[in-house]
Write an enzyme that holds these catalytic residues in place. Structure first.
Site, PDB file in Angstrom:
ATOM      1  N   HIS A 210       0.815  -1.211   0.000  1.00 18.32           N
ATOM      2  CA  HIS A 210       0.000   0.000   0.000  1.00 18.32           C
ATOM      3  C   HIS A 210       0.855   1.270   0.000  1.00 18.32           C
ATOM      4  O   HIS A 210       0.332   2.371   0.102  1.00 18.32           O
ATOM      5  CB  HIS A 210      -0.921  -0.025   1.234  1.00 18.32           C
ATOM      6  CG  HIS A 210      -2.033   0.968   1.201  1.00 18.32           C
ATOM      7  ND1 HIS A 210      -2.095   2.062   2.037  1.00 18.32           N
ATOM      8  CD2 HIS A 210      -3.144   1.036   0.426  1.00 18.32           C
ATOM      9  CE1 HIS A 210      -3.187   2.755   1.800  1.00 18.32           C
ATOM     10  NE2 HIS A 210      -3.843   2.171   0.824  1.00 18.32           N
ATOM     11  N   LYS A 212       3.161   4.458  -1.135  1.00 19.93           N
ATOM     12  CA  LYS A 212       3.225   5.416  -2.244  1.00 19.93           C
ATOM     13  C   LYS A 212       4.572   6.105  -2.176  1.00 19.93           C
ATOM     14  O   LYS A 212       4.809   6.960  -1.307  1.00 19.93           O
ATOM     15  CB  LYS A 212       2.115   6.462  -2.164  1.00 19.93           C
ATOM     16  CG  LYS A 212       0.709   5.937  -2.450  1.00 19.93           C
ATOM     17  CD  LYS A 212       0.018   5.450  -1.223  1.00 19.93           C
ATOM     18  CE  LYS A 212      -1.410   5.016  -1.518  1.00 19.93           C
ATOM     19  NZ  LYS A 212      -2.014   4.328  -0.380  1.00 19.93           N
ATOM     20  N   ASP A 217      16.575  10.075  -8.668  1.00 21.31           N
ATOM     21  CA  ASP A 217      18.034  10.156  -8.543  1.00 21.31           C
ATOM     22  C   ASP A 217      18.518   9.891  -7.122  1.00 21.31           C
ATOM     23  O   ASP A 217      19.636  10.307  -6.750  1.00 21.31           O
ATOM     24  CB  ASP A 217      18.554  11.531  -9.010  1.00 21.31           C
ATOM     25  CG  ASP A 217      18.350  11.745 -10.508  1.00 21.31           C
ATOM     26  OD1 ASP A 217      18.251  10.735 -11.242  1.00 21.31           O
ATOM     27  OD2 ASP A 217      18.284  12.912 -10.941  1.00 21.31           O
ATOM     28  N   HIS A 377      -9.569  11.258   1.516  1.00 22.46           N
ATOM     29  CA  HIS A 377      -8.564  10.201   1.399  1.00 22.46           C
ATOM     30  C   HIS A 377      -7.229  10.623   2.016  1.00 22.46           C
ATOM     31  O   HIS A 377      -6.293   9.822   2.084  1.00 22.46           O
ATOM     32  CB  HIS A 377      -8.361   9.831  -0.074  1.00 22.46           C
ATOM     33  CG  HIS A 377      -7.593   8.570  -0.293  1.00 22.46           C
ATOM     34  ND1 HIS A 377      -6.246   8.562  -0.617  1.00 22.46           N
ATOM     35  CD2 HIS A 377      -7.961   7.272  -0.206  1.00 22.46           C
ATOM     36  CE1 HIS A 377      -5.831   7.300  -0.747  1.00 22.46           C
ATOM     37  NE2 HIS A 377      -6.847   6.500  -0.503  1.00 22.46           N
ATOM     38  N   LYS A 379      -4.336  11.453   4.733  1.00 20.57           N
ATOM     39  CA  LYS A 379      -3.933  10.697   5.914  1.00 20.57           C
ATOM     40  C   LYS A 379      -2.921  11.532   6.696  1.00 20.57           C
ATOM     41  O   LYS A 379      -1.771  11.684   6.261  1.00 20.57           O
ATOM     42  CB  LYS A 379      -3.317   9.362   5.512  1.00 20.57           C
ATOM     43  CG  LYS A 379      -4.096   8.637   4.400  1.00 20.57           C
ATOM     44  CD  LYS A 379      -3.238   7.582   3.734  1.00 20.57           C
ATOM     45  CE  LYS A 379      -3.791   7.145   2.397  1.00 20.57           C
ATOM     46  NZ  LYS A 379      -5.135   6.613   2.434  1.00 20.57           N
ATOM     47  N   ASP A 384       0.103  18.499  18.607  1.00 20.18           N
ATOM     48  CA  ASP A 384       0.747  19.749  18.987  1.00 20.18           C
ATOM     49  C   ASP A 384       1.486  20.320  17.777  1.00 20.18           C
ATOM     50  O   ASP A 384       0.865  20.668  16.797  1.00 20.18           O
ATOM     51  CB  ASP A 384       1.673  19.549  20.185  1.00 20.18           C
ATOM     52  CG  ASP A 384       0.886  19.306  21.481  1.00 20.18           C
ATOM     53  OD1 ASP A 384      -0.334  19.508  21.466  1.00 20.18           O
ATOM     54  OD2 ASP A 384       1.500  18.920  22.491  1.00 20.18           O
TER      55      ASP A 384
END
Length: 450
Positions: A210, A212, A217, A377, A379, A384
């Site tokens: 899952h 991403k 480079d 969607h 996340k 603080d």
């Protein structure tokens, strides 16, 4: 359609099928077994097999919620439940590697509150790549976004740039641009599809990649919740406005994500992060089934350390006991606890669990909101002046079953994330759904297995 595949290949669906098969078997046994002795032998064999499965499930290293769900299946389906458990437990483990890191991660970071800004910067980095382009996403979907990326990758291969791509089979189900992937392979790109689509129990789709990640480079890394698909740039709207977020970093933080990609590509790796300037971040990753719970622990520690505020947005609010206790404790300490969830769901079963968890947290004093423009969607968890960003959803699957990545930012871009949260809060309305308790309890039991 992707939600349909997720449900069909989930243990929840298999459990319902096996329950029906078990009831049918009982009826057939009652009709056709010739003697009481045969019934006794069958019952004894079932008891021995189920007991062995229960003992093995209890002694596993999985969290209590997961073990309880498995034990319930074994108890409810003494023969087939035990057989399903052993078929699952004895399967070959996923072929991603594990990364051990030492050293401090730092980098200059940027926060992206939407997909359009993220893709503009990502494509500019890909266009300027000189040595390597590593892409690892749960979803690659044919469309305008992938079309732009495909053209840039083709040009990069002509320049002699190394291109490697990892895609998850379930995430890309029925959406993978196969012709363009084959063309990239012919041009010299390395492509891996994680966990092919095989029917249960042969598949290992309960474990999913899952993450991403995009690394250019080895010096610039992108991560967050955004996949390579048109809805993430608000080009299409399958569930209303699609709200998401991501981040970019360089320095030793980018080295971490580069090594994390290579660990999935090549196998176990060890990495010593080089000294670098920039904001301090604490990266984390999970590689189940052995190396799990790191993201859950990082978020829980940040929540317990918070004194003023704990703000979060997430597409799925299906907390494990560790995180639920952390949010509950923050409320009791008097911290400002606010959570934004979607108003428009993409998966009904997951949304039922989300509503149940949201209702329980609301009863304990947390402020829960729904993002009225559409699907949330993004996340993020703000504690603080720190924030946690990455691919982790606040659900059991992300914390314990998926391969995930993320980072805790010590200051740095937290103000930008908080400003984005405040803007989302302005577009949201208070959560007022009252879930059916009997259904919610059933979903809560099977949730860790879904």
């Amino acid at each position: 359609m992707r939600g349909f595949f997720s449900f069909v290949f989930s243990r929840l669906f298999i459990s319902f099928l096996l329950l029906a098969a078990y009831i049918a078997c009982i009826i057939l046994l009652c009709i056709y077994l010739p003697s009481v002795l045969s019934v006794g032998a069958a019952a004894a064999g079932t008891f021995i097999l189920s007991s062995a499965a229960a003992l093995r499930a209890m002694s596993s290293n999985h969290p209590a919620e997961y073990r309880c769900g498995r034990l319930f299946l074994i108890a409810a389906l003494p023969l087939v439940g035990a057989a399903l458990y052993f078929a699952s437990a004895l399967r070959k483990k996923p072929d991603w590697g594990h990364l051990e890191v030492s050293g401090e991660a730092r980098g200059n970071c940027r926060y992206y509150p939407d997909g359009s800004e993220f893709f503009d910067d990502l494509f500019a980095a890909v266009e300027g790549a000189k040595e390597s382009i590593y892409l690892e996403f749960y979803i690659f979907s044919d469309g305008q976004i992938f079309g732009r990326l495909y053209a840039l990758l083709t040009d990069a291969l002509k320049r002699g740039v190394e291109v490697r791509i990892i895609a998850d089979a379930l995430g890309c189900a029925l959406r993978l641009p196969k012709k363009k992937f084959r063309a990239l392979r012919r041009a010299g790109a390395g492509i891996k599809i994680f966990n092919g689509l095989f029917p249960p129990p042969l598949s290992r789709l309960n474990y999913r990649d899952h993450k991403k990640i995009a690394v250019i480079d080895g010096a610039i890394a992108f991560s967050g919740g955004i996949n390579i698909a048109d809805e993430y740039a608000d080009i299409t709207r399958p569930h209303g406005k699609w709200k998401d977020c991501a981040f970019r970093t360089d320095g030793s933080a980018a080295t971490f994500f580069n090594e994390l990609f290579l660990s999935c590509w090549e196998g176990d790796r060890e990495c010593v992060l080089p000294p670098s300037a920039g904001d301090k971040i604490i990266p984390t990753c999970d590689c189940p089934p052995e190396h799990t719970g790191r993201g859950s622990a990082a978020i829980a520690r940040a929540i317990y350390a918070a004194e003023r505020r704990v703000w979060a947005f997430t597409p799925y609010l299906c907390l494990d006991e560790r995180l639920f206790a952390a949010f509950e404790d923050a409320v009791r300490r008097g911290a400002d606890v606010k959570i934004i969830i979607p108003a428009v769901p993409d998966k009904k079963a997951a949304y039922a669990l989300t509503c149940d968890c949201a209702a329980r947290l609301k009863e304990r004093g947390a402020d829960i909101y729904v993002y009225t423009p559409g699907f949330m969607h993004a996340k993020a968890v703000i504690c603080d002046d720190d924030c946690f960003l990455g691919s982790y959803n606040l659900d059991f699957r992300s914390m314990w079953l998926n391969s995930e990545c993320g980072a805790l930012f010590k200051g740095g871009i937290t103000r930008d994330v908080a400003d984005d949260f405040t803007e989302c809060l302005r577009l949201s309305s208070p959560f007022d759904v009252k879930p059916k308790r009997w259904a919610a309890k059933a979903f809560r039991l099977f949730g860790p297995l879904a």
